[in-house]
Design a protein around this motif. Structure first.
Motif, mmCIF file in Angstrom:
data_model
loop_
_atom_site.group_PDB
_atom_site.id
_atom_site.type_symbol
_atom_site.label_atom_id
_atom_site.label_comp_id
_atom_site.label_asym_id
_atom_site.label_seq_id
_atom_site.Cartn_x
_atom_site.Cartn_y
_atom_site.Cartn_z
ATOM 1 N N THR A 81 0.837 -1.203 0.000
ATOM 2 C CA THR A 81 0.000 0.000 0.000
ATOM 3 C C THR A 81 0.871 1.251 0.000
ATOM 4 N N VAL A 82 0.611 2.158 -0.937
ATOM 5 C CA VAL A 82 1.373 3.401 -1.013
ATOM 6 C C VAL A 82 0.884 4.370 0.064
ATOM 7 N N VAL A 83 1.830 4.868 0.871
ATOM 8 C CA VAL A 83 1.451 5.800 1.941
ATOM 9 C C VAL A 83 1.987 7.214 1.699
ATOM 10 N N ARG A 84 3.013 7.347 0.870
ATOM 11 C CA ARG A 84 3.541 8.662 0.507
ATOM 12 C C ARG A 84 4.051 8.612 -0.922
ATOM 13 N N LYS A 85 3.913 9.745 -1.618
ATOM 14 C CA LYS A 85 4.381 9.833 -2.998
ATOM 15 C C LYS A 85 5.360 11.007 -3.118
ATOM 16 N N TRP A 86 6.622 10.697 -3.330
ATOM 17 C CA TRP A 86 7.655 11.722 -3.454
ATOM 18 C C TRP A 86 7.864 12.019 -4.940
ATOM 19 N N ARG A 87 7.316 13.151 -5.370
ATOM 20 C CA ARG A 87 7.448 13.574 -6.756
ATOM 21 C C ARG A 87 8.472 14.702 -6.811
ATOM 22 N N SER A 88 9.630 14.416 -7.340
ATOM 23 C CA SER A 88 10.778 15.313 -7.231
ATOM 24 C C SER A 88 10.616 16.610 -8.004
ATOM 25 N N GLY A 89 10.175 16.504 -9.231
ATOM 26 C CA GLY A 89 10.139 17.665 -10.109
ATOM 27 C C GLY A 89 11.508 17.952 -10.715
ATOM 28 N N ARG A 90 11.507 18.747 -11.750
ATOM 29 C CA ARG A 90 12.742 19.083 -12.458
ATOM 30 C C ARG A 90 13.590 20.038 -11.617
ATOM 31 N N TYR A 91 14.861 19.749 -11.523
ATOM 32 C CA TYR A 91 15.774 20.587 -10.726
ATOM 33 C C TYR A 91 16.112 21.881 -11.452
ATOM 34 N N LYS A 96 18.606 25.426 -10.661
ATOM 35 C CA LYS A 96 19.689 25.917 -9.810
ATOM 36 C C LYS A 96 19.141 26.706 -8.620
ATOM 37 N N GLY A 97 19.627 26.380 -7.435
ATOM 38 C CA GLY A 97 19.219 27.093 -6.225
ATOM 39 C C GLY A 97 18.093 26.432 -5.452
ATOM 40 N N MET A 98 17.526 25.352 -5.984
ATOM 41 C CA MET A 98 16.371 24.731 -5.325
ATOM 42 C C MET A 98 16.712 24.138 -3.958
ATOM 43 N N PHE A 99 17.968 23.743 -3.747
ATOM 44 C CA PHE A 99 18.351 23.253 -2.421
ATOM 45 C C PHE A 99 18.196 24.356 -1.376
ATOM 46 N N ASN A 100 18.310 25.606 -1.776
ATOM 47 C CA ASN A 100 18.114 26.726 -0.851
ATOM 48 C C ASN A 100 16.657 26.864 -0.430
ATOM 49 N N ALA A 101 15.772 26.170 -1.121
ATOM 50 C CA ALA A 101 14.345 26.190 -0.770
ATOM 51 C C ALA A 101 13.917 24.855 -0.165
ATOM 52 N N GLY A 102 14.893 24.073 0.320
ATOM 53 C CA GLY A 102 14.573 22.828 1.008
ATOM 54 C C GLY A 102 14.371 21.628 0.116
ATOM 55 N N MET A 162 15.265 18.396 -2.314
ATOM 56 C CA MET A 162 16.267 17.357 -2.524
ATOM 57 C C MET A 162 15.602 16.219 -3.292
ATOM 58 N N PRO A 163 16.375 15.467 -4.078
ATOM 59 C CA PRO A 163 15.798 14.309 -4.755
ATOM 60 C C PRO A 163 15.803 13.099 -3.836
ATOM 61 N N PRO A 164 14.974 12.092 -4.086
ATOM 62 C CA PRO A 164 15.002 10.880 -3.259
ATOM 63 C C PRO A 164 16.279 10.087 -3.546
ATOM 64 N N HIS A 165 17.069 9.872 -2.516
ATOM 65 C CA HIS A 165 18.363 9.233 -2.698
ATOM 66 C C HIS A 165 18.291 7.853 -3.355
#
Length: 253
Positions: A132-142, A144-150, A152-155
């Motif tokens: 059963t899926v309980v969370r869906k991590w949709r990364s989106g296109r990276y 530049k600077g997105m790490f400054n907004a919290g 990260m991609p799923p490792h």
């Protein structure tokens, strides 16, 4: 490094495990089922005592390297696997994870071949043991600077050219449970390596990670996140530390 139909990328998949008897078979079978045929599969086990290695040994004809010995934790084990990897591209599939489909590595290889990025990543589902899926991590296109907004991609969906580890370093044990976050920060945010986003679920992760297992561990994880941010030129780390967990709320809907 350019790949082609004549020279498709050899992909090293590293599974690290410790007393993972309940999940490792599903993990291994998801690798064996991959349609892509240029795979090097490496299992680094931390000297499990629950039969994990016996399960892995059942599939030894499909696994190039199996190591079972004490280590300094999950990221030390990952580094051991990277040191043994001979692939052009390397990714980590932990014993609690499994590929979402049989063509995942085909898709990853095509991304490296057609786009020639340094790094490829995708989306991830958190699932219960019953699937059963309980969370869906949709990364989106990276961007530049997105790490400054919290961001990260799923490792578990993170694949990179193997020579980058020699150039920019391995997983640093000084960051505890945030070592994967720190490495991705270092590679993408600090050193501006090129990335390509595959817009599909690549990996499913069984819920119950170490960093979320208790309040004490969660506080330690926040400390390690903060340390990683300060050491990799994140702007206003205290603010980003607050934003980062808030970004996860959308994963539950």
């Amino acid at each position: 490094m350019y790949f082609s139909a004549v020279h498709p990328p050899k992909i090293s998949v590293i599974t690290v495990s410790y007393n993972a008897r309940l999940t490792i078979e599903q993990c291994i079978r998801s690798v064996i089922r991959q349609q892509y045929n240029n795979i090097e599969y490496i299992i680094i086990d931390g000297k499990s005592s629950d039969g994990t290695v016996s399960i892995a040994e059942k599939y030894k004809n499909h696994i190039q390297i199996i190591v079972s010995e004490p280590d300094k934790g999950i990221y030390d084990a990952m580094n051991k696997g990277i040191a043994l990897a001979t692939g052009d591209v390397t990714g980590i599939l932990n014993a609690d994870d499994f590929f979402a489909a049989d063509d995942v590595l085909t898709v990853v290889a095509e991304a490296f071949k057609n786009q020639d990025p340094d790094i490829v990543y995708g989306d991830l589902d958190y699932v219960r043991p019953d699937g059963t899926v309980v969370r869906k991590w949709r990364s989106g296109r990276y961007k530049k600077g997105m790490f400054n907004a919290g961001w990260m991609p799923p490792h578990p969906t993170f694949y990179c050219k193997t020579n980058l580890f020699k150039k920019f370093g391995h997983y640093s044990l000084q960051y505890g449970t945030a070592a994967d976050y720190e490495l991705m920060l270092r590679f993408i945010h600090l050193n501006h390596l090129s990335v390509y986003y595959v817009q599909r679920v690549l990996v499913k992760m069984t819920v119950g990670g170490v960093s979320n297992s208790s309040i004490k561990n969660r506080i330690k994880a926040l400390f390690f996140d903060m340390k990683a941010m300060y050491n990799n030129n994140i702007i206003f780390p205290p603010i980003v530390l607050m934003i980062k967990p808030l970004r996860k709320l959308s994963q539950f809907f």
